[in-house]
Design an enzyme around this catalytic site. Structure first.
Site, short mmCIF file in Angstrom:
data_model
loop_
_atom_site.label_atom_id
_atom_site.label_comp_id
_atom_site.label_asym_id
_atom_site.label_seq_id
_atom_site.Cartn_x
_atom_site.Cartn_y
_atom_site.Cartn_z
N ASP A 190 -9.27 -2.85 -0.51
CA ASP A 190 -8.69 -2.96 0.83
C ASP A 190 -8.20 -1.58 1.24
O ASP A 190 -7.23 -1.07 0.68
CB ASP A 190 -7.54 -3.96 0.83
CG ASP A 190 -6.96 -4.20 2.22
OD1 ASP A 190 -7.46 -3.59 3.19
OD2 ASP A 190 -6.02 -5.01 2.33
N GLU A 216 -12.06 -4.65 2.42
CA GLU A 216 -11.38 -5.04 3.66
C GLU A 216 -11.09 -3.81 4.51
O GLU A 216 -10.65 -2.78 4.00
CB GLU A 216 -10.06 -5.73 3.34
CG GLU A 216 -10.14 -7.13 2.81
CD GLU A 216 -8.76 -7.68 2.58
OE1 GLU A 216 -7.97 -7.74 3.55
OE2 GLU A 216 -8.46 -8.05 1.43
#
Length: 368
Positions: A190, A216
């Site tokens: 992420d 992400e």
């Protein structure tokens, strides 16, 4: 017909065991909001909003202020008219998803209690087996590798790793983690908008063979064009997080073929009503979803878990925020078995409440 008689709103502060750092900021305490909606039958529902200000553009202070108007708006309404109550909030106040999410959660908790159903059943689903990952926050490669070893020893099925500083250091972080724990446990990365396209492409294609499930939000939330380019050229699947707040955002992401997965968070989407819509759009487009969290207590995580359990298109689970908290004032709600298995209660509603002795220490107001 029941009516909403009064609403309590609390500043819901929970200390963290240690500060947590992502690419766009650091938080030192969970500064959340708790809402309790009471009805003429003596039933109440509870909801929690977790304003992660650098993502949602809300702070505890703004959510607390907006909650006064939202509470006044709902007094006297039928709490079982979910469309009417939530629609009234949407029409009254633009944006402010975290403020709305706390009221939305409380309304769904109430509705499920009146139906004498656990929330997952009220949403049309069953009590499925869910295991959360655990997050490693940005630090030196050595510290992050040591954290990964601890998570592996606790038996995690997946590890989420925060990145998004610069390509060279982020590659070193993943390399150090893989050297420490081997290749078996999947890593979910992420970047929290921290990279530009060139850096993102370099990192993702370097780490692609290291059992990385997805990344992400590799670039800025508004940069759908580069999200789509990365999806075409990076060898790691792309997941939308900060680019995805509303059902309208979901439609745009689908139309631009920008991502492989959606990360749904109740505090970001405005609550369960919009989360259900986002998942339906994703499912119609062949996009699988994850359920994520901000810094909710086990109360907010309980509602998130019920949602994930009910909807089979939700296949990734990031419900670890209570691991970061130094105190747990929640009564009932989900439990963690063997650290990562999420056990969802079968009580009506989401099954969670907060110790009143804890809440009484917090700033609050009541609207009647």
């Amino acid at each position: 017909m029941p009516i909403i008689t009064h609403i309590e709103v609390y500043k819901f502060n929970i200390p963290l065991q240690a500060p947590v750092t992502i690419a766009i900021g650091t938080i030192e305490e969970a500064r959340n909001i708790l809402v309790k909606i009471h009805t003429s039958d003596g039933v109440y529902g509870t909801g929690e909003g977790a304003p992660f200000w650098m993502i949602v553009g809300e702070t505890q202070a703004t959510v607390y202020a907006a909650s006064l108007d939202l509470a006044k708006l709902l007094i006297g309404k039928n709490p079982l008219d979910l469309e009417g109550c939530i629609g009234a909030m949407e029409r009254y106040l633009a944006a402010n998803p975290t403020a709305k999410s706390a009221f939305d959660m409380a309304l769904y908790d109430l509705a499920a209690k009146y139906a004498t159903m656990p929330l997952y059943q009220f949403l049309g689903g069953s009590n499925r087996s869910i295991a959360t990952d655990e997050t490693i926050y940005i630090a030196s490669p050595e510290v992050m590798a040591a954290d990964a070893i601890k998570i592996k020893e606790r038996g995690a099925d997946a590890i989420k790793v925060k990145l998004g500083t610069n390509a060279t250091d982020d590659i070193k972080r993943i390399a150090a983690i893989r050297a420490a724990i081997g290749d078996e446990i999947p890593i979910r990365t992420d970047a929290n908008q921290g990279w530009d396209y060139v850096s993102a492409l370099k990192v993702l294609n370097t780490i692609a063979d290291w059992n990385v499930e997805y990344c992400e939000q590799p670039v800025k939330h508004w940069d759908y064009a580069h999200m789509a380019r990365l999806r075409q050229h990076a060898r790691v699947p792309i997941c939308a997080d900060e680019s995805l707040f509303s059902p309208q955002d979901a439609v745009k992401l689908v139309a631009q073929e920008a991502v492989d997965y959606f990360n749904i968070k109740l505090s970001k989407s405005g609550g369960l009503r919009n989360a259900v819509k986002i998942n339906a759009i994703a499912e119609g487009a062949g996009i699988r979803c994850m359920i994520g969290c901000m810094s909710e207590s086990r109360l907010g995580i309980s509602a998130n878990a019920h949602f994930a359990s009910a909807l089979h298109n939700v296949v990734f689970y990031d419900l670890d925020s209570p691991f970061e908290h130094a105190q747990d004032p929640v009564l009932g709600g989900i439990a963690y078995q063997n650290h990562y298995q999420v056990i969802i209660p079968d009580a009506p509603g989401h099954g969670a409440d907060v110790d009143m002795a804890y809440l009484q220490k917090m700033e609050s107001f009541v609207v009647k």
